[in-house]
Design a protein around this motif. Structure first.
Motif, PDB file in Angstrom:
ATOM      1  N   ILE A  71       0.880  -1.087  -0.112  1.00 18.77           N
ATOM      2  CA  ILE A  71       0.011  -0.027  -0.052  1.00 18.77           C
ATOM      3  C   ILE A  71       0.909   1.198  -0.050  1.00 18.77           C
ATOM      4  O   ILE A  71       0.495   2.242  -0.646  1.00 18.77           O
ATOM      5  CB  ILE A  71      -0.865  -0.284   1.160  1.00 18.77           C
ATOM      6  CG1 ILE A  71      -1.983  -1.130   1.102  1.00 18.77           C
ATOM      7  CG2 ILE A  71      -1.816   1.330   1.482  1.00 18.77           C
ATOM      8  CD1 ILE A  71      -2.807  -1.304   2.080  1.00 18.77           C
ATOM      9  N   ILE A  72       1.989   1.208   0.906  1.00 21.51           N
ATOM     10  CA  ILE A  72       2.996   2.437   1.009  1.00 21.51           C
ATOM     11  C   ILE A  72       3.386   2.596  -0.481  1.00 21.51           C
ATOM     12  O   ILE A  72       3.591   3.673  -0.980  1.00 21.51           O
ATOM     13  CB  ILE A  72       3.952   2.227   1.875  1.00 21.51           C
ATOM     14  CG1 ILE A  72       3.347   2.120   3.282  1.00 21.51           C
ATOM     15  CG2 ILE A  72       5.076   3.045   1.959  1.00 21.51           C
ATOM     16  CD1 ILE A  72       4.000   1.967   4.434  1.00 21.51           C
ATOM     17  N   ARG A  75       1.157   4.069  -2.998  1.00 20.14           N
ATOM     18  CA  ARG A  75       0.893   5.369  -2.827  1.00 20.14           C
ATOM     19  C   ARG A  75       2.045   6.241  -3.479  1.00 20.14           C
ATOM     20  O   ARG A  75       1.801   7.321  -4.049  1.00 20.14           O
ATOM     21  CB  ARG A  75       0.538   5.832  -1.373  1.00 20.14           C
ATOM     22  CG  ARG A  75       0.101   7.153  -1.216  1.00 20.14           C
ATOM     23  CD  ARG A  75      -1.252   7.522  -2.027  1.00 20.14           C
ATOM     24  NE  ARG A  75      -1.733   8.858  -1.591  1.00 20.14           N
ATOM     25  CZ  ARG A  75      -2.766   9.471  -2.342  1.00 20.14           C
ATOM     26  NH1 ARG A  75      -3.487   8.674  -2.858  1.00 20.14           N
ATOM     27  NH2 ARG A  75      -3.350  10.589  -1.694  1.00 20.14           N
ATOM     28  N   HIS A  78       1.954   6.481  -7.176  1.00 20.71           N
ATOM     29  CA  HIS A  78       1.127   7.585  -7.764  1.00 20.71           C
ATOM     30  C   HIS A  78       1.475   9.151  -7.458  1.00 20.71           C
ATOM     31  O   HIS A  78       1.153   9.827  -8.215  1.00 20.71           O
ATOM     32  CB  HIS A  78      -0.232   7.300  -6.801  1.00 20.71           C
ATOM     33  CG  HIS A  78      -1.181   8.357  -6.925  1.00 20.71           C
ATOM     34  ND1 HIS A  78      -1.981   8.636  -8.348  1.00 20.71           N
ATOM     35  CD2 HIS A  78      -1.570   9.459  -6.125  1.00 20.71           C
ATOM     36  CE1 HIS A  78      -2.820   9.416  -8.237  1.00 20.71           C
ATOM     37  NE2 HIS A  78      -2.667  10.090  -7.097  1.00 20.71           N
ATOM     38  N   TYR A  86      -0.307  17.540  -5.304  1.00 22.53           N
ATOM     39  CA  TYR A  86       0.083  17.596  -4.246  1.00 22.53           C
ATOM     40  C   TYR A  86       1.089  18.458  -3.875  1.00 22.53           C
ATOM     41  O   TYR A  86       1.537  19.012  -2.673  1.00 22.53           O
ATOM     42  CB  TYR A  86       0.669  16.167  -3.447  1.00 22.53           C
ATOM     43  CG  TYR A  86      -0.336  15.052  -4.073  1.00 22.53           C
ATOM     44  CD1 TYR A  86      -1.635  14.592  -3.155  1.00 22.53           C
ATOM     45  CD2 TYR A  86       0.160  14.122  -5.087  1.00 22.53           C
ATOM     46  CE1 TYR A  86      -2.312  13.830  -3.541  1.00 22.53           C
ATOM     47  CE2 TYR A  86      -1.025  13.339  -5.375  1.00 22.53           C
ATOM     48  CZ  TYR A  86      -2.092  12.860  -4.538  1.00 22.53           C
ATOM     49  OH  TYR A  86      -2.880  11.958  -5.111  1.00 22.53           O
ATOM     50  N   LYS A  95      -2.545  16.119   1.385  1.00 17.82           N
ATOM     51  CA  LYS A  95      -3.287  15.045   0.866  1.00 17.82           C
ATOM     52  C   LYS A  95      -2.572  13.949   0.358  1.00 17.82           C
ATOM     53  O   LYS A  95      -3.214  12.822  -0.422  1.00 17.82           O
ATOM     54  CB  LYS A  95      -4.115  15.616  -0.395  1.00 17.82           C
ATOM     55  CG  LYS A  95      -5.269  16.599   0.187  1.00 17.82           C
ATOM     56  CD  LYS A  95      -6.039  17.074  -0.968  1.00 17.82           C
ATOM     57  CE  LYS A  95      -7.261  17.862  -0.532  1.00 17.82           C
ATOM     58  NZ  LYS A  95      -8.346  18.347  -1.513  1.00 17.82           N
ATOM     59  N   PHE A  97      -1.462  11.914   2.244  1.00 11.64           N
ATOM     60  CA  PHE A  97      -1.756  10.727   3.102  1.00 11.64           C
ATOM     61  C   PHE A  97      -3.368  10.318   2.772  1.00 11.64           C
ATOM     62  O   PHE A  97      -3.826   9.468   3.762  1.00 11.64           O
ATOM     63  CB  PHE A  97      -1.482  11.209   4.497  1.00 11.64           C
ATOM     64  CG  PHE A  97      -0.275  11.538   4.719  1.00 11.64           C
ATOM     65  CD1 PHE A  97       0.842  10.629   4.754  1.00 11.64           C
ATOM     66  CD2 PHE A  97       0.275  12.903   4.818  1.00 11.64           C
ATOM     67  CE1 PHE A  97       2.261  10.920   4.998  1.00 11.64           C
ATOM     68  CE2 PHE A  97       1.691  13.391   4.934  1.00 11.64           C
ATOM     69  CZ  PHE A  97       2.592  12.283   4.923  1.00 11.64           C
ATOM     70  N   ILE A  99      -5.277   8.464   1.183  1.00 11.85           N
ATOM     71  CA  ILE A  99      -5.646   7.449   0.484  1.00 11.85           C
ATOM     72  C   ILE A  99      -6.726   7.008   0.204  1.00 11.85           C
ATOM     73  O   ILE A  99      -7.078   6.624  -0.956  1.00 11.85           O
ATOM     74  CB  ILE A  99      -4.921   6.086   1.115  1.00 11.85           C
ATOM     75  CG1 ILE A  99      -3.415   6.310   1.204  1.00 11.85           C
ATOM     76  CG2 ILE A  99      -5.206   4.844   0.139  1.00 11.85           C
ATOM     77  CD1 ILE A  99      -2.815   5.098   1.768  1.00 11.85           C
ATOM     78  N   HIS A 100      -7.786   7.505   0.983  1.00 12.12           N
ATOM     79  CA  HIS A 100      -9.245   7.140   0.765  1.00 12.12           C
ATOM     80  C   HIS A 100      -9.961   7.871  -0.406  1.00 12.12           C
ATOM     81  O   HIS A 100     -10.929   7.709  -0.720  1.00 12.12           O
ATOM     82  CB  HIS A 100     -10.231   7.571   2.236  1.00 12.12           C
ATOM     83  CG  HIS A 100      -9.941   9.119   2.643  1.00 12.12           C
ATOM     84  ND1 HIS A 100      -9.041   9.533   3.252  1.00 12.12           N
ATOM     85  CD2 HIS A 100     -10.911   9.881   2.232  1.00 12.12           C
ATOM     86  CE1 HIS A 100      -9.256  10.794   3.456  1.00 12.12           C
ATOM     87  NE2 HIS A 100     -10.395  11.247   2.760  1.00 12.12           N
ATOM     88  N   LEU A 104      -3.702   4.768  -6.125  1.00 12.63           N
ATOM     89  CA  LEU A 104      -2.835   3.696  -5.782  1.00 12.63           C
ATOM     90  C   LEU A 104      -2.281   3.272  -7.211  1.00 12.63           C
ATOM     91  O   LEU A 104      -2.918   3.099  -7.945  1.00 12.63           O
ATOM     92  CB  LEU A 104      -3.482   2.616  -4.840  1.00 12.63           C
ATOM     93  CG  LEU A 104      -3.928   3.129  -3.595  1.00 12.63           C
ATOM     94  CD1 LEU A 104      -4.566   1.882  -2.909  1.00 12.63           C
ATOM     95  CD2 LEU A 104      -2.921   3.406  -2.761  1.00 12.63           C
TER      96      LEU A 104
END
Length: 439
Positions: A71-72, A75, A78, A86, A95, A97, A99-100, A104
């Motif tokens: 996941i890290i 991100r 991306h 960003y 932003k 951080f 992820i929601h 990804l």
């Protein structure tokens, strides 16, 4: 007046809702499909690892490291490829951080997950190539399931089309479709290529290809995973060029197209250059038990031992052996003699140093002065008396003969490239070969 486009009877509809509220907590469809994909990949990998000799539950120890790292990595990829969202004018770095809100990249997910899996594999004593080959069919299935989340989000679609499978797209805001004065969801004009569905179907095909070719060719040393990478990137190359969502470009071509081409070439080179048989694992440091029956889990429990419990035994590590040696151990519980070097996920073993161009050493390829053990031809004549009797080699349990991961077993005797004397398996190789039950 509704802005919805006329609905075709052959069109693929899109969900108008991608987020549901459970009290103060949002439940997102994209997250649910990602989690479902991870669960499927873990299930497939667990079955394949156990068929190769890993203890039950090893995949969970790997996932604890690989999933967060993936996941890290996803991100980070991306953010690197879309920095304007960003940083700089109009950007909001905090932003990064969020992820929601989406963002990804699969390339970063695979790279980050590989780092996490490598850390876990070293702790377990399993070579990373064994983990990668076990994961190879499950990962594209996970990606296919995850693409359903893009369908709920009404994203990652292609250009306009009049094909019968054209996709309806809602105008979305915050996971909900915008609505007209009559309360109807607003659709974008026309129909679009469902590129998320193209990739979903392609990934299912890649999973099937890897599964069947791995069964037929018995791939090892990470080659099954390289086959998955080639299959996935080949599809991603042409599907990516159909997408119309915003993306950074290099020489007018989307960054992900360049990435797919380069990763494909790297996987192809690895697949063609790396050779060697499939790797199997024999656990080290298990309690004293009788030989495990064919098809059983490698974790056994000696219920007669003092203080024994019904909990599965956890190996201290693993030794890499060949298919025939593994089949012999599964059938009889007799482990081959310890190799000169300890099995380490990050260090080469005797089996990792091929003597010929194919990477598959045989009993007659290794010279006498290589490991100190005679060849098959020498052992048949003047050195037959130096070999320990068969009865002495069968004494003790698999765990007692294996010893710790750092020392040799059975005195000074060392094995062939797979860790077992060639003479121990020549007569029984046909009967000892395991039934092909890969998943």
């Amino acid at each position: 007046m509704s802005l919805a486009s006329p609905t075709s009877l052959a069109a693929i509809p899109s969900p108008s809702n991608a987020v549901w509220q459970l009290g103060p907590f949002p439940i997102r469809a994209y997250a649910l499909f990602i989690l479902a994909g991870i669960a499927v990949a873990c299930w497939v990998t667990e079955r394949r690892l156990r068929q190769r000799g890993a203890a039950p539950g090893a995949v969970l120890d790997i996932a604890v490291w690989a999933v967060p790292a993936g996941i890290i990595g996803a991100r980070i990829y991306h953010v690197i490829t879309s920095p304007e969202k960003y940083f700089g004018t109009g950007g909001d770095w905090i932003k990064v951080f969020f992820i929601h809100e989406g963002g990804l990249g699969i390339w970063g997910a695979v790279a980050g997950g590989a780092v996490g899996a490598w850390i876990a594999a070293r702790q377990l004593g399993i070579p990373l190539t064994v983990v990668a080959d076990a994961l190879a069919p499950g990962l594209p299935l996970a990606q296919a399931i995850g693409r359903l989340g893009n369908w709920f989000n009404n994203e990652l679609y292609g250009g306009r089309t009049d094909l019968p499978w054209g996709l309806e797209i809602h105008r979305m805001d915050g996971g909900q479709a915008l609505r007209d004065e009559a309360g109807q969801p607003i659709l974008e004009e026309g129909l679009y290529h469902p590129t998320f569905a193209y990739e979903l179907l392609w990934n299912v095909g890649v999973a099937a290809m890897v599964y069947f070719l791995d069964r037929k060719l018995r791939l090892g040393r990470g080659r099954a995973f390289a086959l998955y990478v080639m299959g996935y990137t080949a599809g991603r190359f042409w599907i990516e060029m159909m997408r119309t969502d915003e993306a950074n470009t290099i020489l007018g071509v989307r960054v992900n197209v360049w990435t797919a081409a380069l990763v494909f070439l790297g996987a192809l080179i690895y697949f063609l250059r790396v050779r060697g048989p499939r790797e199997y694992l024999i656990p080290v440091g298990l309690p004293s038990v009788a030989g495990p029956p064919a098809g059983s889990d490698v974790s056994q429990v000696d219920l007669s031992a003092k203080g024994a419990t019904t909990e599965p035994a956890v190996p201290e590590g693993y030794r890499v052996v060949g298919e025939e040696q593994f089949a012999h151990w599964r059938r009889t519980g007799e482990a081959p003699p310890e190799a000169a070097d300890p099995v380490d996920a990050g260090a080469p073993t005797v089996a990792d140093r091929p003597d010929d161009d194919t990477g598959s050493p045989t009993g007659t390829d290794r010279p006498d002065d290589d490991t100190g053990s005679p060849t098959v031809a020498d052992r048949a004549d003047d050195d037959a008396a130096a070999a320990p009797p068969q009865g002495e080699r069968s004494e003790g349990s698999a765990g007692e003969r294996a010893g710790s991961a750092g020392g040799p077993a059975d005195g000074e005797q060392t094995g062939s490239a797979s860790g077992a004397p060639a003479g121990d398996t020549t007569a029984e190789s046909a009967a000892a070969r395991p039934v092909d039950r890969d998943s």
